[in-house]
Design a protein around this motif. Structure first.
Motif, short mmCIF file in Angstrom:
data_model
loop_
_atom_site.label_atom_id
_atom_site.label_comp_id
_atom_site.label_asym_id
_atom_site.label_seq_id
_atom_site.Cartn_x
_atom_site.Cartn_y
_atom_site.Cartn_z
N TYR A 181 0.82 -1.21 -0.24
CA TYR A 181 0.17 0.50 0.25
C TYR A 181 1.17 1.02 -0.33
CZ TYR A 181 -4.47 -2.09 -0.04
OH TYR A 181 -5.90 -2.97 0.14
N LYS A 193 -3.72 0.62 -2.68
CA LYS A 193 -2.56 -0.62 -3.09
C LYS A 193 -1.74 0.44 -3.96
CE LYS A 193 -4.47 -4.51 -4.82
NZ LYS A 193 -5.49 -5.93 -5.17
N THR A 240 0.44 -6.52 -5.84
CA THR A 240 1.54 -6.14 -6.01
C THR A 240 2.37 -6.63 -7.01
OG1 THR A 240 0.73 -4.06 -4.63
CG2 THR A 240 2.55 -3.73 -5.10
#
Ligand code: ASP
Ligand code: MG
Length: 408
Positions: A181, A193, A240
């Motif tokens: 984040y 995110k 991610t």
């Protein structure tokens, strides 16, 4: 068409209880329909590693590192076996191994061993037999067959090292949050995110307080250019991607804001201002095993005496203070001041290299919020300020807003 090989790592919270182990087992079995070969690395169940450590310290103030490794490595053996059992329960063939069994050879630095080589013969054989391979994270074995551990959070390193050895096509890191984040969502509601982040930014964020991945594992992933996908074991959503610099990255100056409250500051007043003083102080501190971070030396008005401040991890504060007092006496310095109520807030982003004025904007934001800056340090892609810890959350919120991190 099936892809070749995937390494999936599941953190402690992902296997914290029987239900969650079942969930991971289902996920792994589903992965096997998409990939020819699946290798899974697991951490110990929930807080097992902390609990094992606490037990040791109830028995001795100073347990030896070798026995600590013998003890701490057992957590992963439990989760590893349980996961293999769960997968077999779902009708798929699976086998569990310790790091030693699959030839993860390390040096002899117990509790923070370095991987020297991985032979992985047994993994390859099991994969050829169409088995899902489960490997204990966080550990290896020395040439003399002593069990070693790779430092806390070391399962990430096991996963990255196996991905490199096996030339995996994908390396996924499963955790209890759904990615990296822009800042801690517990502090800032608008935290967002991040879709793609560079190894350098992730490394910087990890060492400045973001706690999602072990920093060493990111270093290794960077060295061998192994893209990592950090995602949640509780959802199907994409997480991610951590990658080498590439054009697909959004052009932003600041990627994230981090904070760290577990540091303390020590100041040595009136240090004789002559060549060799700083060298003596920091050599002695290093010899005592103290990790010194930010260092600031003030100009001396009379050109004879100077004040030197530095920060150390909270955990080393007592030792650092005692050591500093001895040093000050030896070199004829003045009094020692200490402050445990500090926090480090940092902004991180590779774009800083090409966007001037980020530091000024950060300082102005803190000033607008009446937050005094105690010390400042910078790297090529980060700026950190030491402030009073009472203002941490306010500072993080203000910086997150100022750099528009909730909106990109
Ligand atoms: N169980 C070990 C630890 O808690 C290793 C890991 O979780 O990566 O540090
Ligand atoms: Mg962990």
């Amino acid at each position: 068409m099936n892809k070749e090989i995937i390494v999936q790592k599941f953190g402690g919270s992902s296997v914290a209880n029987i239900e969650r182990i079942k969930n991971v087992a289902r996920r792994v079995v589903a992965t096997k329909t998409k990939f020819n070969h699946v290798v899974v690395v697991v951490s110990a169940l929930g807080d097992t590693t902390d609990e094992l450590e606490a037990m040791a310290f109830q028995l001795s103030k100073n347990p030896t590192d070798r026995e600590m490794d013998m003890l701490m490595s057992t957590g992963e053996q439990i989760s590893c076996a349980l996961l293999a059992i769960a997968i077999k329960g779902l009708g798929k063939n699976s086998i569990s191994f310790t790091g030693g069994q699959v030839g993860i050879i390390t040096d002899t630095s117990h509790t923070h061993a370095r991987i020297q080589k991985i032979d992985a013969k047994r993994i390859r054989k099991a994969l050829d037999e169409n088995k899902i391979v489960i490997v204990t994270g966080y550990q290896g074995i020395t040439e003399e067959n002593d069990i070693t551990t790779l430092g806390r959070g070391g399962s990430d390193l096991t996963a990255v090292a196996l991905a490199q050895t096996l030339k995996a096509n994908v390396c996924e890191i499963y955790t209890d949050v759904d990615g990296i984040y822009t800042t801690d969502p517990r502090i800032v509601q608008e935290a967002r995110k991040i879709k793609v982040i560079t190894f350098d930014e992730m490394l910087e964020m990890a060492s400045l307080g973001a706690q999602v991945m072990q920093a060493r594992s990111i270093e290794v992933a960077k060295r061998f250019n192994i893209p990592l996908h950090v995602r949640s074991s509780f959802s199907k959503e994409e997480g991610t991607m951590i990658v080498q610099d590439n054009e697909k990255l959004e052009e932003v100056a600041v990627r994230g804001v981090t904070c760290n409250k577990s540091e303390a500051k020590i100041t040595i007043c009136a240090v004789p201002d002559k060549p060799g003083a700083a060298s003596k102080i920091f050599t002695w501190l290093a010899k005592a095993g103290i990790n010194v971070d930010t260092i600031v030396q003030n100009i001396s008005h009379d050109r004879q005496r100077t004040d030197i401040s530095f920060t150390v991890p909270d955990a080393q504060f007592t030792k650092a203070l005692a050591t500093t007092k001895k040093i000050a006496q030896k070199i004829g310095a003045g009094e020692i001041l200490d402050d445990q109520e500090i926090a480090r807030v940092s902004v991180v982003g590779s774009g800083m290299r090409s966007h001037p004025g980020i530091a000024a904007k950060m300082f102005q934001t803190l000033a607008d919020n009446k937050i005094n800056i105690d010390m400042i340090t910078t790297s090529e892609i980060s700026i950190s300020c030491i402030i009073n810890y009472k203002h941490t959350d306010k500072a993080v919120r203000a910086l997150h807003k100022k750099f528009n991190l909730g909106q990109i």
